[in-house]
Motif scaffolding. Structure first.
Motif, short mmCIF file in Angstrom:
data_model
loop_
_atom_site.label_atom_id
_atom_site.label_comp_id
_atom_site.label_asym_id
_atom_site.label_seq_id
_atom_site.Cartn_x
_atom_site.Cartn_y
_atom_site.Cartn_z
N GLU A 2 14.38 57.42 104.31
CA GLU A 2 14.58 58.09 102.98
C GLU A 2 14.69 56.84 102.07
O GLU A 2 14.20 56.72 101.13
N ARG A 17 13.70 67.46 95.61
CA ARG A 17 13.42 66.28 95.85
C ARG A 17 11.93 65.99 95.61
O ARG A 17 11.14 66.60 96.13
N PHE A 60 13.60 63.17 107.11
CA PHE A 60 13.79 61.75 107.03
C PHE A 60 15.08 61.73 107.46
O PHE A 60 16.00 62.14 107.29
N ASN A 119 9.65 65.36 98.71
CA ASN A 119 9.98 66.28 99.77
C ASN A 119 10.01 67.64 99.00
O ASN A 119 11.04 68.38 99.54
#
Length: 376
Positions: A281, A314, A276, A317
């Motif tokens: 993001e 994250r 990203f 992700n």
């Protein structure tokens, strides 16, 4: 696991169940009276747990440390077959499942993992997350008799082809909390799960197909489902709004198939495209806050994941490792190493009676679990 009738006197007392190495109860050992203190508080004060997590269910509290050491394998299947990329041969699928058991891995769901809920993993075992992308062939197949019944109307029963991934998984692992912990990430760029039962192909996006309907319902009842977008297009090739539309359309189709409005908790990025820009993001995080995008999403970067409480983690992700013939031997080597996360937990059972049957609690006890009983 066998059960044992364990008797104890009442009055705010805490007991520890002495277990054998197979997780069978042997006897009840008095610890202390806790008339002035909650048992969870007492245990947390006396357990050497760094950053403890407390998960409370009805009648049971599970405590475990949030350790920073060790990585968690999040494995991604595509197809069963002999090609080097995106396929794993049938013998190797069985070999992998047996290896996960040999090396003491315990499957947890993708959303439990992202939420940091390791409470179902017995002490001394290693959490692993398993999923399959694309709703492709060889993942969830009806057997010949089930498939043939669609030409005569809806089948009276659903039976899996024994050589599909779903069937194989059920022969190696048991359900946890009512589901097998294998997630199918579904897209609609082709017939989901690639069977029509002799019925007409409705074309993209394959709505109103009885075989697909029943497989989606079966997968939600027995396993887990996640999004994989509508058209299986690289996320980078779509605007953010276009990608959100793909998720909404996938949700609409799935809701129609299920017969009620649903929202799936997880997503796997098409092609594992989890890179990203700063703007992308920011847009994604805003969409998550508004409830327009799942909080949990997986890429496909060939890495094992850090624990969910790691500063680098994250939830939108998460790293995954592609299971395929080309990477099979390196994968086995990594699974057999001591670098993966090792779980430990302490279980507290609340009991109002003097007789306790551990089988009533569906705890999947391991020989290293510590189990206490509190009787008010």
């Amino acid at each position: 696991m066998s059960s044992l009738s364990l008797s104890a006197r009442t009055g705010g007392n805490l007991y520890r169940i002495q277990m054998d190495r197979e997780g069978n109860p042997v006897r009840l050992v008095f610890v202390r009276s806790l008339k002035e203190k909650e048992p969870e508080s007492f245990l947390l004060e006396n357990l050497d747990y760094k950053s403890p997590q407390v998960v409370r269910n009805e009648g049971v509290t599970i405590l475990f440390p949030r350790k920073s050491e060790g990585q968690i394998p999040v494995l991604c299947f595509h197809r069963i077959g002999d090609e080097e990329l995106y396929e794993l041969s049938l013998p190797r699928v069985h070999h992998l499942m047996a290896s996960l058991i040999k090396y003491k891995y315990y499957p947890i769901s993708d959303h439990e993992f992202a939420n940091g809920d390791f409470s179902s993993v017995p002490s001394g075992m290693r959490p692993v997350v398993l999923g399959a992308d694309d709703a492709g062939a060889t993942q969830l197949l009806w057997d010949e008799n089930t498939l043939a019944a669609y030409g005569r109307g809806n089948p009276n029963r659903w039976e899996l082809d024994p050589d599909c991934l779903a069937s194989i998984f059920t022969r190696y692992f048991q359900k946890t909390r009512g589901h097998y912990n294998l997630t199918f990430y579904i897209s609609f760029d082709a017939v989901p799960f690639r069977q029509l039962g002799g019925l007409a192909n409705p074309g993209f996006p394959y709505e109103g197909t009885p075989v697909v309907r029943d497989k989606i319902r079966y997968a939600m009842r027995e396993f887990h489902l996640g999004y994989h977008s509508l058209t299986h297009t690289f996320r980078e090739n779509l605007t953010h709004d276009a990608f959100l539309w793909e998720i909404r359309e996938s949700n609409r189709i799935l809701s129609d198939y299920v017969g009620q409005k649903i929202a799936l908790p997880t997503l796997a990025y098409p092609y594992g495209s989890g890179n990203f820009t700063e703007k992308e993001e920011s847009d994604l995080l805003s969409s998550i806050e508004r409830g327009e995008f799942p909080k949990t999403a997986y890429d496909l970067d060939g890495r094992f994941s850090d624990p969910p409480w790691s500063p680098s983690f994250r939830s939108w992700n998460i790293s995954r490792y592609s299971v395929e013939n080309k990477s099979f031997e390196p994968l086995l080597a990594r699974l057999s190493s001591n670098n993966t996360y090792l779980s430990h937990r302490t279980i507290l059972i609340y009991s109002t009676g003097k007789a306790i049957s551990l089988e009533d609690y569906n705890l999947n006890l391991g020989g290293d679990d510590t189990v206490y009983v509190y009787i008010p």
